[in-house]
Design a protein around this motif. Structure first.
Motif, PDB file in Angstrom:
ATOM      1  N   SER A 183       0.820  -1.213   0.000  1.00  0.00           N
ATOM      2  CA  SER A 183       0.000   0.000   0.000  1.00  0.00           C
ATOM      3  C   SER A 183       0.854   1.263   0.000  1.00  0.00           C
ATOM      4  O   SER A 183       0.348   2.359  -0.227  1.00  0.00           O
ATOM      5  N   MET A 186       0.761   3.913  -2.976  1.00  0.00           N
ATOM      6  CA  MET A 186      -0.332   4.898  -3.040  1.00  0.00           C
ATOM      7  C   MET A 186      -0.111   6.021  -2.020  1.00  0.00           C
ATOM      8  O   MET A 186      -0.379   7.187  -2.300  1.00  0.00           O
ATOM      9  N   VAL A 187       0.376   5.640  -0.825  1.00  0.00           N
ATOM     10  CA  VAL A 187       0.661   6.657   0.191  1.00  0.00           C
ATOM     11  C   VAL A 187       1.726   7.613  -0.349  1.00  0.00           C
ATOM     12  O   VAL A 187       1.615   8.833  -0.215  1.00  0.00           O
ATOM     13  N   ASP A 190       0.548  10.092  -3.047  1.00  0.00           N
ATOM     14  CA  ASP A 190      -0.116  11.247  -2.467  1.00  0.00           C
ATOM     15  C   ASP A 190       0.891  12.154  -1.761  1.00  0.00           C
ATOM     16  O   ASP A 190       0.768  13.380  -1.810  1.00  0.00           O
ATOM     17  N   ARG A 193       2.523  14.314  -4.207  1.00  0.00           N
ATOM     18  CA  ARG A 193       1.612  15.400  -4.590  1.00  0.00           C
ATOM     19  C   ARG A 193       1.726  16.530  -3.567  1.00  0.00           C
ATOM     20  O   ARG A 193       1.781  17.699  -3.904  1.00  0.00           O
ATOM     21  N   LEU A 194       1.783  16.138  -2.294  1.00  0.00           N
ATOM     22  CA  LEU A 194       1.906  17.127  -1.224  1.00  0.00           C
ATOM     23  C   LEU A 194       3.228  17.872  -1.329  1.00  0.00           C
ATOM     24  O   LEU A 194       3.288  19.096  -1.251  1.00  0.00           O
ATOM     25  N   LEU A 198       4.906  22.330  -2.066  1.00  0.00           N
ATOM     26  CA  LEU A 198       5.563  23.072  -0.985  1.00  0.00           C
ATOM     27  C   LEU A 198       6.655  23.998  -1.510  1.00  0.00           C
ATOM     28  O   LEU A 198       7.255  23.723  -2.551  1.00  0.00           O
ATOM     29  N   LEU A 206      10.697  17.726   3.997  1.00  0.00           N
ATOM     30  CA  LEU A 206       9.895  16.522   3.841  1.00  0.00           C
ATOM     31  C   LEU A 206      10.714  15.345   3.317  1.00  0.00           C
ATOM     32  O   LEU A 206      10.271  14.195   3.374  1.00  0.00           O
ATOM     33  N   TYR A 209      10.976  12.453   5.476  1.00  0.00           N
ATOM     34  CA  TYR A 209       9.880  11.482   5.447  1.00  0.00           C
ATOM     35  C   TYR A 209      10.161  10.408   4.394  1.00  0.00           C
ATOM     36  O   TYR A 209      10.052   9.215   4.665  1.00  0.00           O
TER      37      TYR A 209
ATOM     38  N   PHE B 478      -6.447  14.472   8.306  1.00  0.00           N
ATOM     39  CA  PHE B 478      -5.478  15.392   7.713  1.00  0.00           C
ATOM     40  C   PHE B 478      -5.715  16.839   8.158  1.00  0.00           C
ATOM     41  O   PHE B 478      -5.006  17.760   7.746  1.00  0.00           O
ATOM     42  N   ALA B 485      -8.087  13.843  -5.722  1.00  0.00           N
ATOM     43  CA  ALA B 485      -6.947  13.005  -6.098  1.00  0.00           C
ATOM     44  C   ALA B 485      -6.433  12.241  -4.881  1.00  0.00           C
ATOM     45  O   ALA B 485      -6.133  11.041  -4.956  1.00  0.00           O
ATOM     46  N   THR B 486      -6.348  12.945  -3.741  1.00  0.00           N
ATOM     47  CA  THR B 486      -5.878  12.290  -2.527  1.00  0.00           C
ATOM     48  C   THR B 486      -6.846  11.198  -2.085  1.00  0.00           C
ATOM     49  O   THR B 486      -6.446  10.068  -1.793  1.00  0.00           O
ATOM     50  N   SER B 489      -6.432   8.134  -4.207  1.00  0.00           N
ATOM     51  CA  SER B 489      -5.247   7.321  -3.890  1.00  0.00           C
ATOM     52  C   SER B 489      -5.550   6.351  -2.760  1.00  0.00           C
ATOM     53  O   SER B 489      -5.179   5.182  -2.800  1.00  0.00           O
ATOM     54  N   PHE B 490      -6.225   6.866  -1.746  1.00  0.00           N
ATOM     55  CA  PHE B 490      -6.485   6.012  -0.591  1.00  0.00           C
ATOM     56  C   PHE B 490      -7.554   4.965  -0.887  1.00  0.00           C
ATOM     57  O   PHE B 490      -7.454   3.823  -0.448  1.00  0.00           O
ATOM     58  N   THR B 492      -8.043   3.545  -3.615  1.00  0.00           N
ATOM     59  CA  THR B 492      -7.405   2.499  -4.415  1.00  0.00           C
ATOM     60  C   THR B 492      -6.748   1.434  -3.528  1.00  0.00           C
ATOM     61  O   THR B 492      -6.724   0.260  -3.869  1.00  0.00           O
ATOM     62  N   ILE B 493      -6.211   1.884  -2.406  1.00  0.00           N
ATOM     63  CA  ILE B 493      -5.551   0.932  -1.508  1.00  0.00           C
ATOM     64  C   ILE B 493      -6.525  -0.163  -1.096  1.00  0.00           C
ATOM     65  O   ILE B 493      -6.198  -1.356  -1.146  1.00  0.00           O
ATOM     66  N   ARG B 496      -7.937  -2.250  -4.363  1.00  0.00           N
ATOM     67  CA  ARG B 496      -6.944  -3.174  -4.912  1.00  0.00           C
ATOM     68  C   ARG B 496      -6.822  -4.415  -4.037  1.00  0.00           C
ATOM     69  O   ARG B 496      -6.690  -5.538  -4.518  1.00  0.00           O
ATOM     70  N   SER B 514      -2.744   2.707   6.295  1.00  0.00           N
ATOM     71  CA  SER B 514      -2.072   3.563   5.318  1.00  0.00           C
ATOM     72  C   SER B 514      -2.301   5.038   5.613  1.00  0.00           C
ATOM     73  O   SER B 514      -1.393   5.861   5.484  1.00  0.00           O
ATOM     74  N   VAL B 517       0.032   6.537   8.227  1.00  0.00           N
ATOM     75  CA  VAL B 517       1.449   6.803   7.952  1.00  0.00           C
ATOM     76  C   VAL B 517       1.625   7.859   6.866  1.00  0.00           C
ATOM     77  O   VAL B 517       2.737   8.097   6.394  1.00  0.00           O
ATOM     78  N   SER B 518       0.528   8.495   6.474  1.00  0.00           N
ATOM     79  CA  SER B 518       0.641   9.571   5.479  1.00  0.00           C
ATOM     80  C   SER B 518       1.259  10.807   6.116  1.00  0.00           C
ATOM     81  O   SER B 518       0.970  11.137   7.261  1.00  0.00           O
ATOM     82  N   PRO B 519       2.102  11.520   5.368  1.00  0.00           N
ATOM     83  CA  PRO B 519       2.667  12.753   5.934  1.00  0.00           C
ATOM     84  C   PRO B 519       1.584  13.791   6.229  1.00  0.00           C
ATOM     85  O   PRO B 519       1.772  14.648   7.074  1.00  0.00           O
ATOM     86  N   ARG B 520       0.462  13.693   5.552  1.00  0.00           N
ATOM     87  CA  ARG B 520      -0.610  14.658   5.816  1.00  0.00           C
ATOM     88  C   ARG B 520      -1.171  14.472   7.220  1.00  0.00           C
ATOM     89  O   ARG B 520      -1.692  15.399   7.814  1.00  0.00           O
ATOM     90  N   GLU B 527       0.825  23.157   4.909  1.00  0.00           N
ATOM     91  CA  GLU B 527       0.448  23.945   3.732  1.00  0.00           C
ATOM     92  C   GLU B 527       1.303  25.204   3.667  1.00  0.00           C
ATOM     93  O   GLU B 527       1.678  25.764   4.707  1.00  0.00           O
TER      94      GLU B 527
END
Lengths: 419, 880
Positions: A183, A186-187, A190, A193-194, A198, A206, A209, B478, B485-486, B489-490, B492-493, B496, B514, B517-520, B527
């Motif tokens: 997975s 996909m993380v 995204d 994208r983030l 920036l 970042l 990360y 978040f 789009a974001t 992505s999730f 899809t996890i 799938r 998932s 563990v996202s940076p968001r 931002e």
């Protein structure tokens, strides 16, 4: 003494008689390194120190008479060295306890983790941190380079599972690892994208990360690959409960030593630490209930009866150690040496005198590792240029093949007494 | 005594943007001052420390120049320059230079600049708790610690993310997913556990093994002082079990009588619970009446959860650890039995001197053995064994004081173990489960799952459920709206994973793992800033919420941010008022006060036994400071209150014992005061202008700045400079040995330190640090007043010269000086608050804004809460 300890009822094989089926681990088939270099490191530390008068032998040199606390080691006295007068020159107080493996500054990169960072990565488990009968919150003895205190395993069943996982456990681990890894794309999609949105400074920030993700991914792959290898198995059986409460400390200690010997023998790790906490538990030793709890005894106020019972507990700890050293001595490595010669064992504490919360003159013992043993080495800390405990640590690290010449506030060695 | 305030407080209206791209000419008068005071060393290519000040013009467009002149202002204000061996600058010179430099430096120092930072440990834990509906979530032991920077663990520069963190996050994510979408569990297996007396835990003085039974004596609420439990039994499955207990009474002719049945309470105790747990932490399963002196067996059914064992407590024991009750009982006993009284006297005063009690060696059974030896001694000296002697009074006092009673009571337990009345437990058998049950944890899991996933509506596919979960959950995770789009992505996890043949739960498990563990999720305020350099509305909500609650923004904040209303000054202030902590236990108080004043260190400091300062006293000391801070905040009291108030929060007993006086409230109250009155935590009036009261006289802070054993003026001095006066000292050089007190008492700490700091390089800093530190030498490591240096006969010399030249003789004068210069303290607190809130140390321009707000606050006669609101409404707070 041991027969009367409460773990007389253990219904399982001692590790000495245990059969383990070894997978072909690279640690054994490996290239012949420099001869007689020990591969493993084990450190054991007590929270409440060791009563100095009973720990330190009265005479220096080779012909010393074994002290009461060290009496259980009589059978292998040529396999260890006792040190007095060493410490880290750390300030006093309970907070400084963790200086045992950290040196002058509590909470800094500990000896075992330095060793693990250097040689531990070659094995399945870089290092194992244990505690016997802690029953209480975190009390780290090992610290990473970043100063992160490492958690300790207090349940033998948890350590056992890590060393000898069942088929079902392995399948579940594999599923979680593999799905987690799948997975990540996909993380990361995204996350990219983030990051793109920036400003440049934050974009660089970042990167930590993404670097971390890559490191974790690599680790997952290693773990997955390791799962494909034949697993180590053992006939060693645990009791049907975990001795996690403080009153079962000595029992837990025995089992954790047994499992540690198996972990080293099967080449699954090279670095193990064991923390011996000290709370209010009242032990019965030799069928006799002691006069106060362990912690209470450490504040003995020089009362002879309190000291007698404190020493009884400490002697029981050393008895467990003696059993462990005995097991290591009997086990052979592939190149025909004893596992004891292949392992440096450091016994000590960060507490010089619990009764006064003093952190000077830390009782210390080094066993195994193929060193020149059999002496009581007495250091006079008042002597200009007197070695520090850290100097001894430098010698231990160099012996393990680590190229270093300093530890904390120390920058010499004690090679002359051990080599 | 009032001295000139540092210049920064004298300057008014200095903030004026003077952006000039052309180098600005240094006017002649300024050049003259520089030439007279600075250029001897700081000119030409060989300038000292590379600092060249011989300039006719300054290029303010060059950041290096801005930085250089900023440092010039700082060393002049701090009076570190000109150096001590040079002729000092006049006040007029200082004011003129700073007045010239200040506006352009401010103008060329942009506000803000906190880099993206991950959540700190506490923030992360609070976020998981709230987001995942797991109120009991705690970080796993060994979760990486945060790196402290400038005294706080939540600054961006300390919050690096390393592989160890990500690994820990991944593990927590897995654990959370396992909690909410647990894999199917194998069916419970029927089992039988048996524990004999040797399998029962002996903790502290709670129990003793006698033959085939364990005897209990006390009904203390502390389980380690009253209870026993089979520590080799641990339930593997939650269910209904049959519990069979064999127990008897133990009585003897030498012991007291016992009327009626003994009540044996059986609790469920998690095996991994700490020994320090109170009985009330456990679940009472059943009470057995034990009426016979021969063993009798009782069986009952009860629910036990996974991880439980049982715990036994004798609820109606004669013996208690409640010291007030116990002391009354002992007094009666002493009156009735002079031999018993004499035995205790000899045990507690081995030297015969009632002023020198020795209770250390009386711990546990050893204590009882000593008492009992005296008691049975035919030659026991009874000469002091009446109720009116000094020894008896002191002995009863000891039984009445919370510090010593616990140890004495622990020893007394063994009287009961040996002679009765005691309750004997011979064994316990647990068998089952006869049926499986849902544990509270199982129920909480199901509720959390419903809250995160929602209920599946008719006709919804797996994909629909996941999509609706993402719609509500992702913006919360978040902390801002999420793009398509974001979300895709999730989604899809999960899809799938289902396509690969996995179950719905497995897909959701993976999806949740998932997201976590996202940076968001892991980083906040990530931002970019808006055109003015400010946080956007959602990041402002996030900053405000983590500052005041340690947790993520709630629905109200999100709603205001969505409608772009939060940025309005009155809305922001209103929301801040709503979220401000109201109670001392609120997370922000614990976290901010704990870190600013280092009260978080208290649990790790174990005061030396000679101070008789136990865990309860430590907790009370911490509570005092936290409650005090909260009170000033919620009541909006003036800033001087922090330093010299006329009240504190404590117990009468603590104030008497540690602060050495009886508060007026105690004198006015109805006499005599009960033990409960004495121990009650309450607001107490104290005389202002004295030794105690205010942060600097509170036990928590005096403890946190010592090590439980001795005090070191350097440590306290550096601490006060940094945390109270806002003048941090550079870190000490390496390779300086720690000062160890001269235990032979030949030298006072002042002598030792003087020898230690003879070198000029040391003296520069120590001249500032040491006098402040010595001002607090009258307080021992637990904050009690002392007149002599420990181990010496030398009276403490607490006098010294402060950084501004003021001379103080003792801590009382120090406090008076600080009240007269209160803006120093207020600015320090304000900077700490904004450092904690924004994750960065305020820069030059931001500090000037803070100073202005502090001054305005004082001049308007406003209080602490007003100041906090002003800080939240400041440019500094709003800037990225």
């Amino acid at each position: 003494m041991l027969s009367a300890l409460q773990y007389g009822r253990r219904q399982f094989l001692r590790a000495g008689a245990t059969v383990i089926a070894l997978p072909a681990l690279e640690a054994f088939g490996g290239r012949a390194a420099a001869p007689h270099r020990p591969r493993n490191f084990v450190a054991i530390g007590t929270y409440l120190g060791w009563h100095q008068n009973a720990f330190f032998p009265r005479q220096a040199g080779r012909d010393y008479e074994l002290s009461p606390t060290l009496a259980p080691l009589a059978g292998i006295r040529e396999q260890f060295t006792v040190f007095s007068g060493l410490d880290h020159r750390a300030p006093n107080g309970h907070a400084a306890w963790s200086n045992f493996l950290c040196g002058m500054n509590p909470g800094s990169w500990s000896l075992d983790q330095m060793i693990a960072d250097s040689i531990g990565q070659q094995t399945r488990i870089p290092s194992i941190e244990l505690t016997a009968g802690s029953g209480e919150g975190p009390q780290a003895m090992s610290f990473t380079r970043q100063g992160v205190g490492l958690p300790q395993i207090d349940r033998p069943s948890v350590l056992y599972k890590r060393l000898f996982a069942s088929e079902a456990d392995r399948a579940r681990t594999e599923y979680l690892l593999a799905s987690g890894e799948s997975s990540l794309d996909m993380v990361l999609d995204d996350a990219n994208r983030l990051q793109r949105a920036l400003p440049s400074r934050d974009r660089a920030k970042l990167d930590e990360y993404f670097e971390s993700i890559r490191a974790v991914e690599k680790r997952m792959e290693r773990q997955l690959a390791a799962l494909d290898e034949p697993a180590a198995t053992t006939t060693y059986t645990l009791p049907d409960y975990d001795p996690v409460t403080p009153n079962l400390q000595i029992e837990a200690e025995g089992i954790l030593y047994d499992l540690s010997a198996l972990a080293l023998e099967s080449g699954q790790t090279r670095v193990i630490t064991m923390f011996l906490h000290g709370l209010g538990q009242v032990f019965s030793l030799d069928g006799r209930q002691l006069v106060a709890g362990y912690h209470g005894l450490s504040h003995h106020g020089n009362d002879p009866v309190m000291i007698r019972d404190l020493v009884a507990i400490e002697t029981a700890h050393v008895h467990c150690l003696a059993q462990f050293l005995g097991q290591l001595e009997q086990k052979q490595t592939v190149d025909g040496r004893s596992l004891l010669d292949d392992t440096i064992i450091l016994l000590g504490t960060g507490m010089g005198d619990a009764s006064r919360h003093s952190n000077a003159n830390l009782p210390t013992l080094v066993a195994g590792g193929g060193f020149k043993h059999g002496s009581h080495v007495v250091v006079d800390p008042k002597h200009a240029g007197a070695p520090l405990l850290g100097d001894l640590y430098v010698t231990l690290m160099q012996r393990l093949g680590i190229e270093t010449d300093r530890f904390s506030n120390a920058s010499k060695t004690m090679n002359e007494v051990l080599l | 005594m009032r001295q000139s305030l540092p210049l920064m407080l004298v300057l008014t209206g200095a903030i004026a943007a003077a952006r000039a791209d052309e180098p600005a000419v240094v006017p002649q008068p300024i050049r003259a001052i520089l030439a007279g005071r600075c250029l001897d060393c700081h000119a030409g290519d060989t300038a000292e420390a590379g600092v060249r000040l011989d300039r006719e013009a300054i290029d303010w467009g060059d950041p290096a120049q801005v930085d250089l002149w900023r440092r010039v202002v700082e060393v002049i204000e701090d009076r570190r320059m000109p150096p001590p061996d040079a002729e000092p600058a006049t006040q007029a010179d200082r004011v003129a230079i700073v007045a010239f430099l200040d506006p352009p430096i401010i103008g060329h120092t942009p506000f803000g600049g906190t880099p993206p930072r991950r959540l700190s440990r506490d923030e992360y834990a609070a976020t998981i708790r709230r987001l995942c509906h797991l109120p009991a979530f705690a970080l796993p032991v060994g979760f990486p610690l945060d790196t402290e920077r400038h005294g706080f663990d939540n600054l961006a520069e300390g919050l690096m993310l390393s592989p160890a963190h990500l690994e820990a996050y991944a593990l927590v994510a897995r654990d959370v997913a396992e909690e909410i979408f647990p894999p199917p569990r194998p069916a419970a297996t029927h089992a039988r556990w048996e524990a004999g007396p040797r399998d029962l835990a002996l903790s502290f003085s709670a129990a003793t093994l006698h033959g085939d039974a364990v005897r209990l004596a006390s009904r203390s609420i502390d389980s380690m002082r009253s209870c026993t439990w089979p520590s080799r039994i641990e339930m593997k499955d939650s269910g209904t079990y049959t519990i069979t207990v064999t127990a008897s009474q133990f009585l003897s002719p030498e012991g007291h009588r016992f009327e009626g049945p003994m009540k044996l309470e059986v609790y469920a105790r998690p095996v991994s619970a700490t020994d320090r747990s109170r009985v009330s932490a456990f679940r009472l399963l059943h009470t057995i009446e034990v009426s016979l002196e021969s063993p009798a067996t009782t069986a009952f059914e009860a629910d036990l959860y996974e991880g439980d064992t049982v715990l036994f407590r004798w609820a109606n024991a004669e013996m208690t650890h409640e010291f007030n009750e116990l002391a009354d009982q002992m007094e009666v006993w002493f009156r009735d039995d002079p031999r018993f009284l004499a035995a205790w006297q000899h045990a507690v005063f081995p030297s015969g001197d009632p002023a020198r009690p020795e209770t250390t060696r009386l711990r546990g059974r050893n204590g009882w053995d000593i008492v009992s030896e005296h008691w049975s001694d035919p030659a026991l000296d009874l000469s002091d064994a009446t109720m009116d002697t000094k020894k008896t009074k002191k002995l009863v006092d000891l039984w009445r004081s919370m510090a010593s009673t616990t140890a004495l009571a622990d020893a007394l337990c063994y009287f009961y173990h040996e002679r009765g009345p005691a309750l004997e437990i011979h064994g316990v058998v647990i068998e089952g489960p006869s049926k499986s049950i849902e544990s509270p944890r199982d129920r909480a899991r199901a509720a959390a799952r419903r809250a995160i996933v929602g209920n599946r509506k008719d006709g919804q596919t797996d994909r629909d459920v996941a999509r609706s979960m993402l719609r509500s959950f992702l913006p919360k995770a978040f902390r801002r709206p999420v793009s398509d789009a974001t979300a895709k992505s999730f989604l899809t996890i999960a899809t799938r994973h289902w396509d690969e043949g996995h179950s719905f739960d497995e897909g959701m498990h993976l999806l949740l793992r998932s997201i976590l563990v996202s940076p968001r999720f892991l980083y906040r305020c990530i931002e970019p800033a808006d055109a003015a350099g400010n946080l956007d509305q959602f990041d402002l909500a996030t900053r405000l919420s983590y500052f005041l609650t340690q947790g993520p923004p709630d629905g109200t904040l999100v709603d205001l941010a969505t409608r772009s209303r939060l940025g309005e000054s009155w809305v922001l202030r209103r929301e801040a008022e709503r979220l401000l902590p109201k109670r001392p236990v609120d997370p922000m108080i614990r976290s901010f006060v704990g870190q600013w004043l280092d009260t978080k260190l208290l649990p790790g400091i174990m005061p030396d036994a000679k101070f008789h300062f136990d865990d309860e006293a430590t907790a009370l000391a911490r509570q005092e400071t936290e409650t005090f801070f909260t009170d000033i905040l919620t009541k909006n009291l003036p800033m001087q209150t922090f330093i010299d108030p006329d009240f504190t929060f404590s117990s009468i007993a603590f104030v008497q014992r540690n602060y050495g006086f009886t508060p007026p409230d105690a004198k006015e109250a109805k006499q005599p005061l009960s033990q409960e009155d004495l121990r009650k935590f309450q607001r107490l009036t104290i005389p202002p202008g004295g030794r105690y009261g205010g942060l600097l006289g509170q036990a928590a802070i005096l403890m946190a700045t010592a090590n439980g054993v001795d005090t070191q003026p350097v440590i306290r001095g550096a601490w006060v400079l940094e945390n109270i006066l806002g003048m941090p000292s550079p870190p000490p050089p390496k390779n300086v040995p720690a000062l160890t007190p001269d235990t032979k008492g030949a030298k006072t700490p002042r002598d030792l330190l003087a020898a230690h700091t003879q070198e000029a390089s040391c003296a520069v800093c120590h001249a500032r640090i040491d006098p402040v530190g010595f001002a607090f030498e009258n307080y021992d490591p637990v904050g009690r007043w002392r007149a002599k240096w420990p181990g010496t006969d030398a009276p403490i010399d607490a006098s010294g010269t402060l950084p501004d030249g003021a001379v103080v003789k003792n801590p009382i004068e120090f406090k008076a000086w600080l009240v007269a210069n209160i803006d120093l303290f207020s600015t320090c607190v304000a900077e700490k608050l904004l450092t904690y809130a924004t994750g960065r140390v305020p820069n030059y321009a931001e500090r000037r804004e803070i100073e202005k707000l502090v001054r305005a606050n004082r001049e308007a006669g406003k209080g602490f809460r007003d100041l906090v609101l002003d800080l939240i409404d400041s440019r500094t707070f709003r800037a990225l």
